[in-house]
Write an enzyme that holds these catalytic residues in place. Structure first.
Site, PDB file in Angstrom:
ATOM      1  N   TRP A  21       0.846  -1.199   0.000  1.00  0.00           N
ATOM      2  CA  TRP A  21       0.000   0.000   0.000  1.00  0.00           C
ATOM      3  C   TRP A  21       0.883   1.251   0.000  1.00  0.00           C
ATOM      4  O   TRP A  21       1.850   1.314   0.760  1.00  0.00           O
ATOM      5  CB  TRP A  21      -0.900  -0.023   1.242  1.00  0.00           C
ATOM      6  CG  TRP A  21      -1.901   1.084   1.326  1.00  0.00           C
ATOM      7  CD1 TRP A  21      -2.609   1.637   0.299  1.00  0.00           C
ATOM      8  CD2 TRP A  21      -2.322   1.773   2.516  1.00  0.00           C
ATOM      9  NE1 TRP A  21      -3.449   2.625   0.773  1.00  0.00           N
ATOM     10  CE2 TRP A  21      -3.301   2.731   2.126  1.00  0.00           C
ATOM     11  CE3 TRP A  21      -1.986   1.657   3.871  1.00  0.00           C
ATOM     12  CZ2 TRP A  21      -3.926   3.566   3.050  1.00  0.00           C
ATOM     13  CZ3 TRP A  21      -2.617   2.492   4.786  1.00  0.00           C
ATOM     14  CH2 TRP A  21      -3.574   3.434   4.377  1.00  0.00           C
ATOM     15  N   TYR A  52      -4.751  -0.089  -4.662  1.00  0.00           N
ATOM     16  CA  TYR A  52      -3.487   0.601  -4.378  1.00  0.00           C
ATOM     17  C   TYR A  52      -2.989   1.347  -5.614  1.00  0.00           C
ATOM     18  O   TYR A  52      -2.684   0.744  -6.646  1.00  0.00           O
ATOM     19  CB  TYR A  52      -2.428  -0.391  -3.870  1.00  0.00           C
ATOM     20  CG  TYR A  52      -2.821  -1.089  -2.570  1.00  0.00           C
ATOM     21  CD1 TYR A  52      -3.895  -0.633  -1.800  1.00  0.00           C
ATOM     22  CD2 TYR A  52      -2.115  -2.190  -2.112  1.00  0.00           C
ATOM     23  CE1 TYR A  52      -4.254  -1.268  -0.627  1.00  0.00           C
ATOM     24  CE2 TYR A  52      -2.474  -2.830  -0.929  1.00  0.00           C
ATOM     25  CZ  TYR A  52      -3.546  -2.351  -0.196  1.00  0.00           C
ATOM     26  OH  TYR A  52      -3.909  -2.982   0.975  1.00  0.00           O
ATOM     27  N   GLN A 162      -7.789 -10.589   6.839  1.00  0.00           N
ATOM     28  CA  GLN A 162      -6.700  -9.609   6.954  1.00  0.00           C
ATOM     29  C   GLN A 162      -7.227  -8.405   7.717  1.00  0.00           C
ATOM     30  O   GLN A 162      -8.185  -7.761   7.273  1.00  0.00           O
ATOM     31  CB  GLN A 162      -6.207  -9.215   5.553  1.00  0.00           C
ATOM     32  CG  GLN A 162      -4.963  -8.346   5.607  1.00  0.00           C
ATOM     33  CD  GLN A 162      -4.467  -7.901   4.249  1.00  0.00           C
ATOM     34  OE1 GLN A 162      -4.451  -6.721   3.938  1.00  0.00           O
ATOM     35  NE2 GLN A 162      -4.053  -8.844   3.429  1.00  0.00           N
ATOM     36  N   LEU A 193       3.157  -2.113  11.626  1.00  0.00           N
ATOM     37  CA  LEU A 193       4.037  -1.080  12.203  1.00  0.00           C
ATOM     38  C   LEU A 193       3.274   0.240  12.328  1.00  0.00           C
ATOM     39  O   LEU A 193       3.860   1.324  12.280  1.00  0.00           O
ATOM     40  CB  LEU A 193       5.290  -0.913  11.329  1.00  0.00           C
ATOM     41  CG  LEU A 193       6.152  -2.177  11.187  1.00  0.00           C
ATOM     42  CD1 LEU A 193       7.287  -1.955  10.181  1.00  0.00           C
ATOM     43  CD2 LEU A 193       6.720  -2.610  12.541  1.00  0.00           C
TER      44      LEU A 193
HETATM   45  P1  NAP Z   1       3.009  -0.632   8.066  1.00  0.00           P
HETATM   46  O1  NAP Z   1       3.587  -1.808   7.394  1.00  0.00           O
HETATM   47  O2  NAP Z   1       2.448  -0.767   9.414  1.00  0.00           O
HETATM   48  O3  NAP Z   1       4.061   0.567   8.108  1.00  0.00           O
HETATM   49  C1  NAP Z   1       4.695   1.034   6.961  1.00  0.00           C
HETATM   50  C2  NAP Z   1       5.550   2.227   7.379  1.00  0.00           C
HETATM   51  O4  NAP Z   1       6.593   1.781   8.249  1.00  0.00           O
HETATM   52  C3  NAP Z   1       6.199   2.906   6.208  1.00  0.00           C
HETATM   53  O5  NAP Z   1       6.231   4.297   6.507  1.00  0.00           O
HETATM   54  C4  NAP Z   1       7.604   2.336   6.205  1.00  0.00           C
HETATM   55  O6  NAP Z   1       8.512   3.252   5.683  1.00  0.00           O
HETATM   56  C5  NAP Z   1       7.855   2.119   7.672  1.00  0.00           C
HETATM   57  N1  NAP Z   1       8.774   1.010   7.942  1.00  0.00           N
HETATM   58  C6  NAP Z   1       8.691  -0.261   7.494  1.00  0.00           C
HETATM   59  N2  NAP Z   1       9.703  -1.007   7.964  1.00  0.00           N
HETATM   60  C7  NAP Z   1      10.450  -0.185   8.733  1.00  0.00           C
HETATM   61  C8  NAP Z   1      11.624  -0.356   9.495  1.00  0.00           C
HETATM   62  N3  NAP Z   1      12.251  -1.541   9.571  1.00  0.00           N
HETATM   63  N4  NAP Z   1      12.139   0.718  10.155  1.00  0.00           N
HETATM   64  C9  NAP Z   1      11.519   1.927  10.106  1.00  0.00           C
HETATM   65  N5  NAP Z   1      10.392   2.151   9.393  1.00  0.00           N
HETATM   66  C10 NAP Z   1       9.857   1.111   8.714  1.00  0.00           C
HETATM   67  O7  NAP Z   1       1.872   0.075   7.171  1.00  0.00           O
HETATM   68  P2  NAP Z   1       0.815  -0.278   6.077  1.00  0.00           P
HETATM   69  O8  NAP Z   1       1.385  -0.071   4.740  1.00  0.00           O
HETATM   70  O9  NAP Z   1      -0.392   0.479   6.491  1.00  0.00           O
HETATM   71  O10 NAP Z   1       0.439  -1.834   6.257  1.00  0.00           O
HETATM   72  C11 NAP Z   1       1.181  -2.874   5.679  1.00  0.00           C
HETATM   73  C12 NAP Z   1       0.410  -3.519   4.528  1.00  0.00           C
HETATM   74  O11 NAP Z   1      -0.841  -4.023   4.956  1.00  0.00           O
HETATM   75  C13 NAP Z   1       0.019  -2.539   3.419  1.00  0.00           C
HETATM   76  O12 NAP Z   1       1.123  -2.153   2.648  1.00  0.00           O
HETATM   77  C14 NAP Z   1      -1.016  -3.333   2.694  1.00  0.00           C
HETATM   78  O13 NAP Z   1      -0.421  -4.311   1.870  1.00  0.00           O
HETATM   79  C15 NAP Z   1      -1.761  -3.971   3.872  1.00  0.00           C
HETATM   80  N6  NAP Z   1      -2.937  -3.181   4.306  1.00  0.00           N
HETATM   81  C16 NAP Z   1      -4.186  -3.740   4.150  1.00  0.00           C
HETATM   82  C17 NAP Z   1      -5.313  -3.031   4.536  1.00  0.00           C
HETATM   83  C18 NAP Z   1      -6.665  -3.652   4.365  1.00  0.00           C
HETATM   84  O14 NAP Z   1      -7.687  -2.950   4.522  1.00  0.00           O
HETATM   85  N7  NAP Z   1      -6.738  -4.932   4.072  1.00  0.00           N
HETATM   86  C19 NAP Z   1      -5.207  -1.737   5.102  1.00  0.00           C
HETATM   87  C20 NAP Z   1      -3.924  -1.208   5.263  1.00  0.00           C
HETATM   88  C21 NAP Z   1      -2.810  -1.933   4.882  1.00  0.00           C
HETATM   89  P3  NAP Z   1       9.548   2.874   4.489  1.00  0.00           P
HETATM   90  O15 NAP Z   1       8.696   2.499   3.312  1.00  0.00           O
HETATM   91  O16 NAP Z   1      10.303   4.124   4.325  1.00  0.00           O
HETATM   92  O17 NAP Z   1      10.361   1.738   4.996  1.00  0.00           O
END
Ligand code: NAP
Length: 280
Positions: A21, A52, A162, A193
């Site tokens: 995402w 996305y 999910q 995260l």
């Molecule tokens: P997340 O994975 O909780 O957090 C992503 C954030 O954390 C980004 O800003 C990333 O920055 C940072 N990050 C990642 N690894 C890191 C590390 N080792 N150290 C420091 N910062 C770090 O957020 P999310 O994208 O909301 O959720 C993950 C996935 O879940 C999505 O991408 C999507 O595929 C899925 N999702 C599904 C739904 C649904 O309704 N089904 C809703 C939301 C999300 P950098 O990119 O700069 O590393």
């Protein structure tokens, strides 16, 4: 990278996968490299969605997975407004086209909408018979929605739910997670995260994560992910557009926290009171 049986599927998946995402906001070359690195370090569960970047991210995933498709468990999602019978079939075919693949390993209803669930499920089953998807599941479903899906589809059909799950948002531990365990439905933690709103500095609990991370030689983010996947039914899909973060996150898949570490994190980030399923 630890793998665990994924719900009712006849296969195990790595406990840490990779989300996509908002990957369209990262520099394209870095985003592609991050996905390829994720696969290389064993985070072969790649999560995307037609939503996305309005399809742009699926095209990016296609570019990243060139020559790697067979190594990946590829997941996409249909938007609720598209989830009529014909709409679901069409949306899936469009996702397959953008992703440059003949099949999805898993196809999810992104969240519950106005379309009748039985028609979405019928479309999922048709797609499965046609070999266009290997399994289907749901997202953002609370226990009444899960009960309804189970009544319509029967045991062993729902591969996963999910849902939002991170240290500051543990609502699913009250009801959704026990339900999924009881019915052998994998629980996939999205935004593990906190979508980047991760506790740092003097924020509550940050020092606990930092101390455990230092002792274990990993990042605080990896400690948080390891806490979420301490339960064998849970899989996490952190997003990152940076290879170094991807590699750091993969470390969570080999990190088993001991009881005292789990207890410290549990106390620093309490589960909180039941107030219904939280969603982004
Ligand atoms: P997340 O994975 O909780 O957090 C992503 C954030 O954390 C980004 O800003 C990333 O920055 C940072 N990050 C990642 N690894 C890191 C590390 N080792 N150290 C420091 N910062 C770090 O957020 P999310 O994208 O909301 O959720 C993950 C996935 O879940 C999505 O991408 C999507 O595929 C899925 N999702 C599904 C739904 C649904 O309704 N089904 C809703 C939301 C999300 P950098 O990119 O700069 O590393």
């Amino acid at each position: 990278m630890r793998s665990e049986p994924f719900g009712p599927l006849d296969r195990a998946l790595p406990v840490i996968g990779h989300g996509t995402w908002q990957l369209e906001q990262d520099p394209r070359a870095a985003a592609v490299a991050a996905i390829r690195r994720a696969v290389d370090v064993g985070m072969t569960h790649i999560d995307t969605a037609e939503m996305y970047g309005s399809g742009w991210v699926e095209e990016l995933v296609r570019e990243a997975l060139q020559g790697m498709r067979d190594r990946v468990f590829l997941v996409s999602k249909v938007l609720p407004d598209n989830a009529s019978f014909e709409g679901t079939i069409h949306a899936c075919e469009e996702s397959l086209r953008r992703l440059g693949t003949d099949w999805l390993d898993l196809y999810l209803l992104h969240w519950r909408g106005r379309r009748p669930l039985e028609r979405t499920i019928a479309a999922f089953e048709r797609l499965r018979e046609q070999g266009k998807i290997r399994a289907w599941g749901v997202s953002n479903f609370d226990t009444p929605d899960l009960e309804e899906t189970l009544a319509l589809a029967g045991e062993g059909r729902i591969a996963c739910n999910q849902v939002l799950y991170h240290l500051a948002e543990r609502t699913i531990e009250h009801g959704v997670l026990p339900w999924c365990e009881q019915h052998r439905v994998a629980l996939v933690a999205y935004s593990p995260l906190a979508s980047g709103d991760f506790p740092t500095g003097r924020e509550r609990g940050a020092s606990v994560l930092a101390e455990i991370a230092e002792a274990r030689g990993v990042t605080p983010q990896a400690v948080a992910l390891a806490f979420l996947v301490r339960n064998r039914s849970v899989f996490a899909i952190p997003k990152s557009g940076r290879e170094r973060h991807v590699v750091a996150n993969a470390a969570a898949g080999d990190l088993v926290l001991d009881d005292s570490e789990v207890a410290r994190i549990d106390a620093a980030f309490p589960v909180g009171r039941w107030r219904g399923l939280a969603c982004i």
